[in-house]
Design a protein around this motif. Structure first.
Motif, PDB file in Angstrom:
ATOM      1  N   CYS A 228       0.810  -1.224   0.000  1.00 58.56           N
ATOM      2  CA  CYS A 228       0.000   0.000   0.000  1.00 58.56           C
ATOM      3  C   CYS A 228       0.847   1.280   0.000  1.00 58.56           C
ATOM      4  N   GLN A 229       2.142   1.142  -0.185  1.00 59.94           N
ATOM      5  CA  GLN A 229       3.031   2.287  -0.421  1.00 59.94           C
ATOM      6  C   GLN A 229       3.319   3.094   0.841  1.00 59.94           C
ATOM      7  N   TYR A 230       2.297   3.407   1.627  1.00 56.00           N
ATOM      8  CA  TYR A 230       2.502   4.126   2.890  1.00 56.00           C
ATOM      9  C   TYR A 230       1.728   3.408   3.981  1.00 56.00           C
TER      10      TYR A 230
ATOM     11  N   MET B 169       4.152  20.153 -14.832  1.00 55.25           N
ATOM     12  CA  MET B 169       3.240  19.616 -13.832  1.00 55.25           C
ATOM     13  C   MET B 169       2.682  18.259 -14.268  1.00 55.25           C
ATOM     14  N   TRP B 170       2.359  18.138 -15.541  1.00 56.47           N
ATOM     15  CA  TRP B 170       1.898  16.836 -16.056  1.00 56.47           C
ATOM     16  C   TRP B 170       2.986  15.779 -15.853  1.00 56.47           C
ATOM     17  N   GLN B 171       4.218  16.179 -16.154  1.00 55.40           N
ATOM     18  CA  GLN B 171       5.347  15.261 -15.993  1.00 55.40           C
ATOM     19  C   GLN B 171       5.430  14.789 -14.538  1.00 55.40           C
TER      20      GLN B 171
ATOM     21  N   LEU C 289       4.580  10.954 -13.128  1.00 53.97           N
ATOM     22  CA  LEU C 289       5.612  10.212 -12.399  1.00 53.97           C
ATOM     23  C   LEU C 289       5.061   9.661 -11.081  1.00 53.97           C
ATOM     24  N   GLN C 290       4.323  10.494 -10.353  1.00 51.61           N
ATOM     25  CA  GLN C 290       3.728  10.044  -9.089  1.00 51.61           C
ATOM     26  C   GLN C 290       2.727   8.919  -9.327  1.00 51.61           C
ATOM     27  N   ILE C 291       1.928   9.082 -10.375  1.00 46.39           N
ATOM     28  CA  ILE C 291       0.927   8.061 -10.681  1.00 46.39           C
ATOM     29  C   ILE C 291       1.610   6.764 -11.106  1.00 46.39           C
ATOM     30  N   SER C 292       2.664   6.912 -11.908  1.00 44.45           N
ATOM     31  CA  SER C 292       3.399   5.738 -12.361  1.00 44.45           C
ATOM     32  C   SER C 292       4.000   4.973 -11.175  1.00 44.45           C
TER      33      SER C 292
ATOM     34  N   MET D 107      -3.256  23.347  -5.894  1.00 37.34           N
ATOM     35  CA  MET D 107      -1.867  23.081  -6.305  1.00 37.34           C
ATOM     36  C   MET D 107      -1.768  22.444  -7.695  1.00 37.34           C
ATOM     37  N   PHE D 108      -2.907  21.927  -8.200  1.00 37.94           N
ATOM     38  CA  PHE D 108      -2.880  21.308  -9.533  1.00 37.94           C
ATOM     39  C   PHE D 108      -3.375  22.247 -10.628  1.00 37.94           C
ATOM     40  N   LYS D 109      -3.492  23.537 -10.311  1.00 40.93           N
ATOM     41  CA  LYS D 109      -4.095  24.500 -11.232  1.00 40.93           C
ATOM     42  C   LYS D 109      -3.408  24.530 -12.595  1.00 40.93           C
ATOM     43  N   SER D 110      -2.062  24.443 -12.574  1.00 46.88           N
ATOM     44  CA  SER D 110      -1.352  24.589 -13.849  1.00 46.88           C
ATOM     45  C   SER D 110      -1.600  23.433 -14.827  1.00 46.88           C
ATOM     46  N   LEU D 111      -2.192  22.345 -14.349  1.00 47.38           N
ATOM     47  CA  LEU D 111      -2.519  21.240 -15.269  1.00 47.38           C
ATOM     48  C   LEU D 111      -3.580  21.662 -16.274  1.00 47.38           C
ATOM     49  N   GLY D 112      -4.407  22.622 -15.884  1.00 43.10           N
ATOM     50  CA  GLY D 112      -5.515  23.024 -16.742  1.00 43.10           C
ATOM     51  C   GLY D 112      -6.598  21.964 -16.816  1.00 43.10           C
TER      52      GLY D 112
ATOM     53  N   LEU E  70     -11.405  17.662 -13.942  1.00 37.45           N
ATOM     54  CA  LEU E  70     -10.884  16.350 -13.526  1.00 37.45           C
ATOM     55  C   LEU E  70     -10.464  16.377 -12.051  1.00 37.45           C
ATOM     56  N   ILE E  71      -9.702  17.372 -11.691  1.00 34.48           N
ATOM     57  CA  ILE E  71      -9.224  17.483 -10.306  1.00 34.48           C
ATOM     58  C   ILE E  71     -10.407  17.641  -9.347  1.00 34.48           C
ATOM     59  N   GLY E  72     -11.381  18.464  -9.752  1.00 34.55           N
ATOM     60  CA  GLY E  72     -12.580  18.646  -8.927  1.00 34.55           C
ATOM     61  C   GLY E  72     -13.309  17.334  -8.695  1.00 34.55           C
TER      62      GLY E  72
ATOM     63  N   LEU F 168     -12.463  10.786 -18.156  1.00 35.12           N
ATOM     64  CA  LEU F 168     -12.058  12.192 -18.201  1.00 35.12           C
ATOM     65  C   LEU F 168     -10.531  12.286 -18.243  1.00 35.12           C
ATOM     66  N   HIS F 169      -9.872  11.466 -17.454  1.00 38.38           N
ATOM     67  CA  HIS F 169      -8.408  11.446 -17.447  1.00 38.38           C
ATOM     68  C   HIS F 169      -7.867  11.076 -18.830  1.00 38.38           C
ATOM     69  N   LEU F 170      -8.489  10.068 -19.470  1.00 39.98           N
ATOM     70  CA  LEU F 170      -8.033   9.670 -20.799  1.00 39.98           C
ATOM     71  C   LEU F 170      -8.238  10.797 -21.814  1.00 39.98           C
TER      72      LEU F 170
HETATM   73  C1  MHQ Z   1      -1.387   6.025  -3.760  1.00 35.47           C
HETATM   74  C2  MHQ Z   1      -0.402   7.155  -3.614  1.00 35.47           C
HETATM   75  C3  MHQ Z   1      -0.752   8.251  -4.561  1.00 35.47           C
HETATM   76  C4  MHQ Z   1       0.208   8.683  -5.413  1.00 35.47           C
HETATM   77  C5  MHQ Z   1       0.009   9.741  -6.402  1.00 35.47           C
HETATM   78  C6  MHQ Z   1      -3.505  12.721 -14.120  1.00 35.47           C
HETATM   79  C7  MHQ Z   1      -3.251  14.115 -13.797  1.00 35.47           C
HETATM   80  C8  MHQ Z   1      -2.723  14.944 -14.881  1.00 35.47           C
HETATM   81  C9  MHQ Z   1      -3.472  14.659 -12.603  1.00 35.47           C
HETATM   82  C10 MHQ Z   1      -1.237  10.593  -6.157  1.00 35.47           C
HETATM   83  C11 MHQ Z   1      -3.924  14.032 -11.352  1.00 35.47           C
HETATM   84  C12 MHQ Z   1      -3.413  14.887 -10.198  1.00 35.47           C
HETATM   85  C13 MHQ Z   1      -1.584  11.390  -7.413  1.00 35.47           C
HETATM   86  C14 MHQ Z   1      -0.521  12.316  -7.982  1.00 35.47           C
HETATM   87  C15 MHQ Z   1      -3.615  14.281  -8.795  1.00 35.47           C
HETATM   88  C16 MHQ Z   1      -5.079  14.112  -8.483  1.00 35.47           C
HETATM   89  C17 MHQ Z   1      -2.810  12.985  -8.622  1.00 35.47           C
HETATM   90  C18 MHQ Z   1      -1.312  13.264  -8.876  1.00 35.47           C
HETATM   91  C19 MHQ Z   1      -2.789   6.551  -3.526  1.00 35.47           C
HETATM   92  C20 MHQ Z   1      -3.114   7.641  -4.524  1.00 35.47           C
HETATM   93  C21 MHQ Z   1      -2.126   8.810  -4.537  1.00 35.47           C
HETATM   94  C22 MHQ Z   1      -2.278   9.644  -3.278  1.00 35.47           C
HETATM   95  C23 MHQ Z   1      -2.406   9.656  -5.826  1.00 35.47           C
HETATM   96  C24 MHQ Z   1      -3.725  10.446  -5.728  1.00 35.47           C
HETATM   97  C25 MHQ Z   1      -3.977  11.350  -6.957  1.00 35.47           C
HETATM   98  C26 MHQ Z   1      -2.811  12.287  -7.240  1.00 35.47           C
HETATM   99  C27 MHQ Z   1      -2.642  13.299  -6.122  1.00 35.47           C
HETATM  100  O1  MHQ Z   1      -1.070   4.974  -2.871  1.00 35.47           O
END
Ligand code: MHQ
Length: 264
Positions: free
Chosen positions: A41-43, A72-74, A78-81, A143-148, A152-154, A236-238
């Motif tokens: 579960c990563q954390y 910001m997309w990059q 990376l975090q999602i990956s 904090m995700f504003k620059s993604l435009g 999706l974020i909402g 929406l993400h796609l």
């Molecule tokens: C996980 C840990 C984790 C890691 C990354 C697709 C796009 C352009 C924007 C977290 C989405 C932005 C994500 C990083 C934003 C909503 C994304 C970016 C649980 C999920 C979590 C916390 C992700 C949640 C969604 C985040 C914040 O174990």
């Protein structure tokens, strides 16, 4: 036993305990899935509790907001990956998953891993101040504003809030994400019957787990009723990714390989 609301979503059809499954087997399924979740579960819950205190300062949020859309997309990809890697590991540790043909394993992961991430997000989401964990600190949607991608974020934050209200335990989270991953209705599956059998057992285990504290039908139907919103977010993400790729093909080419593989 099943409520109409559950049947309406088609997720639990036939999830009654089949005569050839014993309580012992359901316990074994639950134990395996929960262990797999905790290992991937990563954390840990403790880590997240500690991290919840580290918020981005207004200056740091402004710095994120003034980044270029590409940068910001990059960062997000990376975090999602990184997070997807843990979901893949989770899937591999679920009994029966590796016995599916490789084609189906890939289909299930590609179709389900963002939904799993969105459910897992509640562990890293603080509904008290509407913040989520991003690169080691908590911050709000600004904090995700620059993604435009404000829509999706909402939608992602709204899902976070509604899912948090269900107060899922780690056991419930583990079983729910496993059930979502093992969805037999994903297009192009070759052995969907096998997947259905695995999912049935997991839903029974989930029902069993919820019953320890609540009325299972009620909580389970609330959980399942969030699936359509998750599907909307995935689509929406796609859409956003497709548009981004059109405008910034060279940046999109450099997205992490796993992110590209899952969402291409
Ligand atoms: C996980 C840990 C984790 C890691 C990354 C697709 C796009 C352009 C924007 C977290 C989405 C932005 C994500 C990083 C934003 C909503 C994304 C970016 C649980 C999920 C979590 C916390 C992700 C949640 C969604 C985040 C914040 O174990």
């Amino acid at each position: 036993m099943l409520e109409p609301a559950l049947l309406a979503h088609g997720a639990l059809e036939g999830a009654q305990l089949p005569p050839d499954i014993s309580v012992l087997e359901i316990d074994r399924v639950a134990q395996n899935v929960v262990k797999s979740h905790l290992e991937t579960c990563q954390y840990t819950t403790e880590e997240l509790k500690r991290l919840a205190w580290s918020l981005y300062s207004p200056e740091e949020v402004r710095a994120l907001q003034s980044k270029s859309c590409e940068a910001m997309w990059q960062q997000c990809s990376l975090q999602i990956s990184n997070a997807i890697q843990y979901v893949v590991e989770f899937a591999k540790r679920i009994d029966g998953f590796m016995e599916l043909c490789q084609n189906d394993q890939i289909i299930l992961l590609k179709a389900g891993c963002l939904e799993v991430l969105l459910i897992r997000m509640i562990r890293a989401f603080n509904p008290l101040n509407n913040t989520v964990l991003f690169e080691g600190k908590f911050g709000g949607m600004q904090m995700f504003k620059s993604l435009g991608c404000d829509d999706l974020i909402g939608a992602i934050f709204e899902l976070g809030r509604t899912l948090c209200r269900l107060q899922l335990s780690d056991e419930e989270l583990a079983l729910f994400t496993a059930a979502v991953l093992l969805s037999p209705d994903r297009p192009w599956l070759t052995e969907s019957k096998k997947v259905q059998k695995l999912q049935d057992k997991i839903y029974v285990a989930l029902q069993h787990e919820i019953q320890k504290k609540h009325s299972a039908e009620d909580k389970l139907s609330k959980m399942v009723s969030k699936l359509p919103l998750m599907k909307t977010i995935c689509n929406l993400h796609l859409d956003k990714l497709e548009f981004f790729r059109l405008v910034h093909p060279e940046t999109a080419m450099n997205f992490p390989p796993l992110y590209k593989e899952v969402f291409n």
